[in-house]
Design a protein around this motif. Sequence first.
Motif, short mmCIF file in Angstrom:
data_model
loop_
_atom_site.label_atom_id
_atom_site.label_comp_id
_atom_site.label_asym_id
_atom_site.label_seq_id
_atom_site.Cartn_x
_atom_site.Cartn_y
_atom_site.Cartn_z
N HIS A 97 0.92 -1.55 -0.33
CA HIS A 97 -0.11 0.05 -0.01
C HIS A 97 1.27 1.33 -0.04
CE1 HIS A 97 -3.55 -2.94 1.96
NE2 HIS A 97 -3.41 -2.48 0.26
N ASN A 98 1.76 1.35 0.50
CA ASN A 98 2.92 2.59 0.41
C ASN A 98 4.08 2.33 -0.30
OD1 ASN A 98 2.25 3.98 3.38
ND2 ASN A 98 1.89 2.06 3.75
N ALA A 99 4.29 1.62 -1.44
CA ALA A 99 4.69 1.40 -2.41
C ALA A 99 6.52 0.77 -2.48
CB ALA A 99 5.00 2.19 -3.35
N ILE A 100 6.54 0.35 -1.16
CA ILE A 100 8.31 0.35 -0.65
C ILE A 100 7.96 -1.14 -1.68
CG2 ILE A 100 8.94 -0.37 1.31
CD1 ILE A 100 6.99 1.26 3.31
N PRO A 101 9.33 -1.33 -2.49
CA PRO A 101 9.44 -2.18 -3.03
C PRO A 101 10.57 -3.73 -2.64
CG PRO A 101 11.53 -0.62 -3.43
CD PRO A 101 10.24 0.03 -2.41
N ARG A 102 11.34 -3.06 -1.94
CA ARG A 102 11.83 -4.46 -1.25
C ARG A 102 11.51 -4.66 0.50
NH1 ARG A 102 17.57 -2.05 -2.34
NH2 ARG A 102 17.12 -0.23 -2.08
N PHE A 103 11.48 -5.93 0.62
CA PHE A 103 11.01 -6.55 2.47
C PHE A 103 11.78 -7.81 3.05
CE2 PHE A 103 9.05 -9.36 5.08
CZ PHE A 103 7.66 -8.36 6.35
N VAL A 104 12.44 -7.36 4.12
CA VAL A 104 13.10 -7.77 4.20
C VAL A 104 12.88 -8.34 5.97
CG1 VAL A 104 15.34 -8.56 5.53
CG2 VAL A 104 15.72 -7.19 3.62
N TYR A 105 13.25 -10.12 5.35
CA TYR A 105 12.53 -10.87 7.27
C TYR A 105 13.57 -11.57 7.57
CZ TYR A 105 9.43 -13.56 10.26
OH TYR A 105 8.52 -14.21 11.68
N LEU A 106 13.36 -10.86 9.18
CA LEU A 106 14.57 -10.78 10.43
C LEU A 106 13.53 -13.21 10.87
CD1 LEU A 106 17.07 -10.52 11.11
CD2 LEU A 106 16.04 -9.77 13.35
N SER A 107 13.92 -13.78 10.43
CA SER A 107 13.70 -15.11 10.59
C SER A 107 14.81 -15.34 11.84
CB SER A 107 13.12 -15.73 9.62
OG SER A 107 13.09 -16.87 9.82
N THR A 108 14.77 -17.06 11.66
CA THR A 108 15.96 -17.73 12.95
C THR A 108 15.87 -19.52 12.67
OG1 THR A 108 16.07 -18.41 15.02
CG2 THR A 108 13.70 -18.54 14.78
N PHE A 109 16.79 -19.38 12.59
CA PHE A 109 18.12 -20.48 12.71
C PHE A 109 16.95 -21.91 13.23
CE2 PHE A 109 19.91 -20.43 16.03
CZ PHE A 109 20.33 -21.51 16.88
N HIS A 110 16.01 -21.43 14.47
CA HIS A 110 14.73 -22.31 14.98
C HIS A 110 14.22 -23.18 14.37
CE1 HIS A 110 17.02 -22.35 19.06
NE2 HIS A 110 17.04 -20.82 18.59
N VAL A 111 14.09 -22.65 12.57
CA VAL A 111 12.54 -23.77 11.61
C VAL A 111 13.54 -24.55 12.09
CG1 VAL A 111 12.08 -21.02 10.73
CG2 VAL A 111 13.64 -22.12 9.60
N PHE A 112 14.48 -25.22 12.07
CA PHE A 112 15.02 -26.43 11.70
C PHE A 112 14.99 -27.15 13.43
CE2 PHE A 112 17.20 -24.36 8.80
CZ PHE A 112 17.09 -24.27 7.84
N GLY A 113 14.79 -26.87 14.41
CA GLY A 113 14.03 -27.67 15.18
C GLY A 113 15.44 -28.29 16.40
N HIS A 114 15.62 -29.59 15.89
CA HIS A 114 16.54 -30.65 16.30
C HIS A 114 17.36 -30.80 14.85
CE1 HIS A 114 14.88 -30.33 20.22
NE2 HIS A 114 13.70 -30.53 19.78
N PRO A 115 18.04 -29.77 14.59
CA PRO A 115 19.04 -30.14 12.59
C PRO A 115 19.90 -31.52 13.36
CG PRO A 115 19.16 -28.35 13.97
CD PRO A 115 18.27 -28.75 15.08
N GLN A 116 20.03 -31.88 12.07
CA GLN A 116 21.44 -33.21 12.30
C GLN A 116 22.37 -32.14 11.13
OE1 GLN A 116 21.80 -35.73 14.01
NE2 GLN A 116 20.43 -34.59 15.62
N GLY A 117 23.47 -32.43 11.25
CA GLY A 117 24.48 -32.73 9.94
C GLY A 117 24.73 -31.15 9.35
N VAL A 118 24.91 -30.91 8.53
CA VAL A 118 25.03 -29.55 7.19
C VAL A 118 23.75 -29.10 7.55
CG1 VAL A 118 26.18 -28.56 5.59
CG2 VAL A 118 27.21 -30.45 6.86
N VAL A 119 23.21 -27.51 7.93
CA VAL A 119 22.23 -26.73 7.56
C VAL A 119 22.46 -25.59 6.86
CG1 VAL A 119 20.07 -26.07 8.71
CG2 VAL A 119 21.80 -28.31 10.23
N ASP A 120 21.78 -26.36 5.47
CA ASP A 120 21.80 -24.94 4.42
C ASP A 120 20.65 -24.15 4.04
OD1 ASP A 120 21.60 -26.66 2.61
OD2 ASP A 120 23.54 -25.96 1.76
N GLU A 121 20.29 -24.07 3.28
CA GLU A 121 19.23 -22.70 2.72
C GLU A 121 18.36 -23.97 1.95
OE1 GLU A 121 22.22 -19.84 2.66
OE2 GLU A 121 22.00 -21.67 1.84
N THR A 122 18.99 -25.47 1.48
CA THR A 122 18.06 -26.31 0.74
C THR A 122 17.34 -27.62 1.79
OG1 THR A 122 20.32 -27.82 0.46
CG2 THR A 122 19.82 -26.38 -0.97
N CYS A 123 18.13 -27.23 3.24
CA CYS A 123 17.71 -27.99 4.71
C CYS A 123 15.84 -27.42 4.36
CB CYS A 123 18.13 -28.17 5.26
SG CYS A 123 20.48 -28.43 5.31
#
Length: 303
Positions: A97-123
Amino acid sequence: MTQTVLISGANGYFGGIACQYFASQGWQVLKASRQPTADLVIDLDQPALLAQQRISTSVDLFIHAAAAHEVTCREQPYRSIGQNVAGTRAALEFCLHNAIPRFVYLSTFHVFGHPQGVVDETCQPQPVNDYGLSHLQAEDYVRLYCRQQGLQGLVVRPSNFFGIPADVDRCHRWTLTPLAFCREAVEQGQIVLRTPGYQQRNFIAVYDLCAAIAAAVEQIERYPLLHVAGPETISIRELAQRVQQAMHHLGRSIELIMPEGEPSPPQFTYTSRYLDQVYLPGQQIDAFLSDFCRMLSQRLVSV
């Protein structure tokens, strides 16, 4: 030309430091928070009102850092889900509504819960609580608005971050381990661990996180999702020992109370496939521990 960034949660831990960082880099910084003096007064408990608001200043980038943290999610789950999920949708609507073109959302690595191994953007994320799940659902809204509304969005998943709060008196994140250990050392003369403390944690400086965001938004279409990990992964036990060393350099001896136990092998490595193409974090945690312990010690003496 000077760019303008609007930061929600500007009075929070990350938001306060982010405001300092972007101002130091020449950005015009607008603050969004519950405070009546903010440039944009928002209340995530009333997301419809946020979505409908208008701002007269032209804004180039919205960084959405206002959210319920892990403690609030545990103690007030229903309210927190609304703030994190509906609040993010409202922030995205506000940008449209305010014509702001770019948006950054600050999330967290906690979306992985109890991760195992190598955790990158493809996991595949597998959250185990409301904190991780609500952030993952908010991420999905960012992706939805990018697909259907043409917004340029970036989801950032930092590891555990550290940095001196912009306003120590208003800091509400003393549950963060680096802050908690420093305050406990200064005020109690000891650090008490409930476990042997061999669990590993990666730490990223908030200034490095902000620098990564600033670099990534310049090529936002290439990096819609970015893990931001720091240069150091250490155990909670070692972190306590480093705080003890920082206090020793200040001329104070503190006691470490840590249960005995066998070291456990590292369970996962938090990393990124893309971060080295964007920005290389370099700030070590030791300098922060020394500076923050010194600051807290001086404040304690002046009280």
